[in-house]
Motif scaffolding. Structure first.
Motif, PDB file in Angstrom:
ATOM      1  N   GLU A  76      -3.492  -5.969  -1.304  1.00 21.42           N
ATOM      2  CA  GLU A  76      -3.066  -4.780  -0.781  1.00 21.42           C
ATOM      3  C   GLU A  76      -3.609  -4.631   0.471  1.00 21.42           C
ATOM      4  OE1 GLU A  76      -2.713  -0.406  -2.157  1.00 21.42           O
ATOM      5  OE2 GLU A  76      -2.264  -2.084  -3.896  1.00 21.42           O
ATOM      6  N   ASP A  77      -4.614  -5.057   0.749  1.00 21.90           N
ATOM      7  CA  ASP A  77      -5.922  -4.298   1.983  1.00 21.90           C
ATOM      8  C   ASP A  77      -4.966  -5.850   2.960  1.00 21.90           C
ATOM      9  OD1 ASP A  77      -6.354  -6.646   1.099  1.00 21.90           O
ATOM     10  OD2 ASP A  77      -9.169  -6.809   0.588  1.00 21.90           O
ATOM     11  N   SER A 106       0.381  -1.030   0.101  1.00 21.33           N
ATOM     12  CA  SER A 106       0.327  -0.106  -0.219  1.00 21.33           C
ATOM     13  C   SER A 106       0.967   1.183   0.038  1.00 21.33           C
ATOM     14  CB  SER A 106      -0.779  -0.301   1.070  1.00 21.33           C
ATOM     15  OG  SER A 106       0.180  -0.252   2.472  1.00 21.33           O
TER      16      SER A 106
END
Length: 350
Positions: free
Chosen positions: A221-222, A132
């Motif tokens: 990505e999270d 991120s």
């Protein structure tokens, strides 16, 4: 007792023979050899690589070789105590980088030991950011430093982990003198410690490896643990020799996007890029019989000529890299001199 002329001559000849010095036979490796390594881990790349070499050498010479993961300080001490050839050592560039960085327990290996043949390269030394992160590349990181942003880099100080950090600071200084002050170290320990520093938001960039960190680059990505490569330090010619399938879900072509010249970390104003191959090589007691070194060089040359060891190395993502002792010594001293200049530049000692 009656002595004939023949008896007297025979006695004289025997006495003369006994008086002559006996020609010493060339020493060879003993039946049982302890191979100490500069790591305490039996799951890391030093142990893996050393085991492959030890197994091949033991089979070729019909002797027993036991790899002993005692760590750098204890390995050097064990090597110092034994000049008979019953203790040998395998380590990597840390052996001279530790000395350049002034780490306790690291003498100059080129002065205090005999540097022996190289056997392999681990092309996986890398730097990563959170997936991120706003930093998409090394250019973004160096630009951020130019703009006055503080970039925190998690490393294990004093060796292979730190040399890339030194190169980052040097590159920042080449691009924009003074901006190197914005590249700051977060000193940690093992790879798990560096990973945790990222996950705890204590570091913006971490030193890692393809082998240890590729799995985290596959996470979404999270996910808090998701990472992205931004730089692989290996020379492109080295990485090109890696298996085409690469490591995990990342193939060789994808990995090469993070290495020079696609990813640029300037070494100097002439446009040369900094690169670093993590090379593994033998170290010997300086008083050990040169005949043993010659025996090891010859045996390894024959082993690498056979070709089987290369397959085992590549299966573990190592790049085969045999150089006999003489060539290896010069090659590694040249490397040492290059990195010494980088370290002195960022230390303001040049």
């Amino acid at each position: 007792m009656t002595f004939t002329r023949r008896t007297i001559l025979a006695a004289v000849s025997a006495t003369a023979l006994l008086a002559q010095p006996i020609a010493a036979a060339a020493q060879e490796l003993p039946r049982n050899v302890r191979l100490v390594i500069g790591s305490t881990s039996t799951g890391g790349d030093t142990y893996q690589n050393s085991s492959i070499v030890a197994d091949a050498l033991a089979e070729h010479l019909d002797i027993n070789i036991k790899v002993d993961a005692v760590g750098a300080t204890e390995a050097f001490k064990a090597l110092e105590r034994d000049s008979r050839g019953t203790t040998l050592m395998i380590f990597h560039d840390q052996s001279y980088l530790g000395n350049l960085y002034g780490v306790s327990g690291y003498d100059d290996p080129f002065e205090n030991y005999t540097v022996g043949p190289t056997v392999a390269i681990n092309p996986g030394n890398a730097y990563l950011v959170p997936k991120s992160s706003e930093y998409q590349s090394m250019d973004d990181i160096l630009t951020a430093a130019e703009n006055g942003e503080r970039v925190r880099v998690a490393i294990q100080p004093g060796g292979v982990s730190e040399i890339g950090f030194s190169a980052m600071k040097n590159a920042a200084a080449v691009r924009s003198p003074g901006s190197e002050e914005n590249i700051v170290a977060v000193n940690t320990g093992s790879q798990s410690d560096k990973n945790q520093a990222m996950w705890d938001d204590l570091a913006d960039v971490i030193n890692g490896s393809i082998q240890a960190n590729e799995q985290f680059t596959q996470l979404p990505e999270d996910d808090q643990k998701a990472m992205r490569f931004v730089w692989i330090t290996a020379r492109p010619a080295t990485l090109e020799q890696a298996p085409e399938q690469g490591m995990g879900e990342t193939d060789r072509a994808a990995l090469m996007q993070y290495a020079a010249p696609e990813t640029s970390v300037p070494l100097n104003e002439e446009g040369e890029n900094f690169t670093f191959d993590k090379e593994f090589f033998f170290l010997f007691n300086p008083e050990m019989d040169p005949a043993i070194i010659e025996q090891i060089d010859t045996a390894l040359a024959e082993i690498f000529e056979n070709g089987e060891i290369q397959e085992r190395q590549k299966a573990s993502f190592f790049i085969p890299n045999f150089l006999p002792s003489g060539e290896a010594q010069q090659h590694l001293m040249d490397k040492r001199d290059t990195y010494e200049q980088v370290i002195s530049e960022i230390s303001g000692e040049s």
